[in-house]
Scaffold this active site. Structure first.
Site, PDB file in Angstrom:
ATOM      1  CG  ASP A  31      -2.121   0.888   1.109  1.00 49.05           C
ATOM      2  OD1 ASP A  31      -1.960   2.108   0.884  1.00 49.05           O
ATOM      3  OD2 ASP A  31      -3.244   0.362   1.236  1.00 49.05           O
ATOM      4  CB  ILE A  52      -0.098  -0.746  -7.665  1.00 52.79           C
ATOM      5  CG1 ILE A  52      -0.965   0.462  -8.047  1.00 52.79           C
ATOM      6  CG2 ILE A  52      -0.579  -1.394  -6.374  1.00 52.79           C
ATOM      7  CD1 ILE A  52      -2.421   0.115  -8.340  1.00 52.79           C
ATOM      8  CB  ALA A  74      -4.113  -0.847  -4.648  1.00 54.33           C
ATOM      9  CB  SER A 117     -16.624  -0.955  -8.993  1.00 52.24           C
ATOM     10  OG  SER A 117     -17.698  -0.081  -8.726  1.00 52.24           O
ATOM     11  CE1 TYR A 141     -13.371   2.969  -8.647  1.00 54.27           C
ATOM     12  CE2 TYR A 141     -15.759   2.806  -8.832  1.00 54.27           C
ATOM     13  CZ  TYR A 141     -14.561   2.348  -8.309  1.00 54.27           C
ATOM     14  OH  TYR A 141     -14.554   1.268  -7.452  1.00 54.27           O
ATOM     15  CE  LYS A 145     -11.894  -0.531  -9.094  1.00 52.63           C
ATOM     16  NZ  LYS A 145     -10.868  -1.377  -8.431  1.00 52.63           N
ATOM     17  CG  PHE A 174     -23.795  -1.365  -6.027  1.00 54.64           C
ATOM     18  CD1 PHE A 174     -23.828  -0.386  -7.007  1.00 54.64           C
ATOM     19  CD2 PHE A 174     -24.352  -2.599  -6.314  1.00 54.64           C
ATOM     20  CE1 PHE A 174     -24.409  -0.614  -8.251  1.00 54.64           C
ATOM     21  CE2 PHE A 174     -24.938  -2.844  -7.552  1.00 54.64           C
ATOM     22  CZ  PHE A 174     -24.963  -1.853  -8.513  1.00 54.64           C
ATOM     23  CG  ASN A 175     -23.189   2.199  -1.901  1.00 54.07           C
ATOM     24  OD1 ASN A 175     -22.473   3.136  -2.233  1.00 54.07           O
ATOM     25  ND2 ASN A 175     -24.346   1.941  -2.500  1.00 54.07           N
ATOM     26  CG  LEU A 192     -25.276   7.642   3.050  1.00 57.21           C
ATOM     27  CD1 LEU A 192     -25.624   9.116   2.890  1.00 57.21           C
ATOM     28  CD2 LEU A 192     -26.444   6.752   2.608  1.00 57.21           C
ATOM     29  CB  ILE A 208     -32.252  13.019   1.804  1.00 56.67           C
ATOM     30  CG1 ILE A 208     -32.176  12.140   3.059  1.00 56.67           C
ATOM     31  CG2 ILE A 208     -32.759  12.213   0.613  1.00 56.67           C
ATOM     32  CD1 ILE A 208     -33.527  11.609   3.518  1.00 56.67           C
ATOM     33  NE  ARG A 222     -27.508   4.777  -6.034  1.00 57.48           N
ATOM     34  CZ  ARG A 222     -28.588   5.250  -6.643  1.00 57.48           C
ATOM     35  NH1 ARG A 222     -29.720   4.566  -6.595  1.00 57.48           N
ATOM     36  NH2 ARG A 222     -28.544   6.400  -7.294  1.00 57.48           N
TER      37      ARG A 222
END
Length: 328
Positions: A31, A52, A74, A117, A141, A145, A174-175, A192, A208, A222
């Site tokens: 890392d 990396i 990473a 992702s 992003y 991926k 996802f989250n 969030l 919100i 989500r």
């Protein structure tokens, strides 16, 4: 058996490191600490600080520790920020993945779990998404991926007839929320849960973004999955690859049903004991009503399931965040 975890000092990576160790696999953390934290690495776990993008350092680490495989976590993970920093996003996520693949080839390491992702799906027209849903990312992003997955696929084809053919899988989710260790919590300024926790700790009222979506309570829905469950799936995938068992190129680690933003807010108020009524602002441009994924294929192959309720997701995340304050 040793496995290298790139990004192993980050929120998700650190949980994967602990899950590997608990399963009898020796983790090695790699890392650069750009978003990770050295104190997230457990005592006694080997830690190499580096980028990396440094192929020679990655190769040397793989050889020195005789790694059986890589769990590649990473990367630059901020979808919204990636719109304004596409070059940085591509450097970290595309060139970074290419470099890791090259280092693996240099070191005869042939097992790879790629932390991908669900952003690869963009804003799908139907929900829940499956692995067969078209991949149409809408941010640099998500694009980075997906390109990472393509690089891995192509390298597997190129090495298929070699002495060490690349075996791989990509895990899409996802989250990620909650905590499985009070010393590790989500420090992202863009997710969030940590946003809401910081606002409450600072005496602010959470907001919100829009309550006029086509959902049951008007707020968007989500996928939220507990970090312990995500980490466990990575370990099972690593075990499956190392054993030479059959594995799919990609899996959704989804909840099937999802949670609305208002459900999250109500749960946070109940679990923390801090009463608040979330303010309602304008919609964010491009936010779809609902994005959730199935986890059927992962349940079949990776022992995937949602083992945590929304209350447990909030409680464990909140307790870890509060513990960080208590320890300075």
């Amino acid at each position: 058996m040793n496995w290298l975890v790139t990004g192993g000092a980050g929120y998700i990576g650190a949980h994967i490191v602990r899950a590997l160790r608990d399963d009898g696999i020796t983790p090695v953390v790699f890392d650069d600490l750009s978003s990770g934290h050295a104190d997230f690495v457990p005592p006694g776990v080997a830690f190499v600080r580096g980028s990396i993008l440094d192929r020679h350092l990655v190769s040397a680490t793989l050889r020195d520790h005789r790694a059986a495989g890589v769990i590649h976590v990473a990367g630059f993970k901020y979808a919204g920020v990636s719109v304004h920093r596409p070059l940085h996003t591509y450097a970290q996520n595309v060139e970074g993945t290419r470099t890791v693949l090259q280092a693996m080839a240099d070191s005869d390491v042939s097992n790879l779990v790629f932390s991908s992702s669900a952003a690869v799906y963009g804003t799908p027209e139907t929900a829940p998404v499956t692995e067969e849903t078209p991949t149409l990312p809408t941010s640099p992003y998500g694009e980075s991926k997906l390109i990472g997955e393509w690089l891995i696929r192509d390298q597997a084809v190129a090495t298929a007839a070699s002495a060490a053919p690349l075996r791989h899988t990509s895990l899409r989710y996802f989250n990620v929320v909650g905590s499985a260790d009070p010393t590790v919590y989500d420090t992202s300024p863009h997710n969030l849960f940590p946003i809401v926790f910081e606002q409450l700790l600072n005496g602010q009222t959470p907001r919100i973004n829009g309550d006029d979506y086509d959902t049951a309570d008007g707020t968007n829905v989500r996928d939220y999955v507990h970090v312990r469950d995500i980490a466990a799936a990575h370990v099972v995938a690593a075990r499956r690859l190392a054993a030479g068992g059959p594995i799919a190129p990609a899996y959704n680690l989804g909840s099937q049903n999802g949670l609305s933003v208002r459900e999250i807010m109500d749960t946070v108020a109940r679990v923390t004991g801090i009463a608040f009524t979330a303010e309602v602002g304008l919609r964010r441009a491009g936010d779809p009503d609902r994005i959730v994924a199935t986890g059927d294929l992962a349940a079949r192959d990776l022992e995937w399931r949602n083992r945590h309720t929304v209350d447990e997701m909030v409680r464990t995340g909140w307790e870890a965040r509060r513990a960080a304050d208590a320890h300075g």
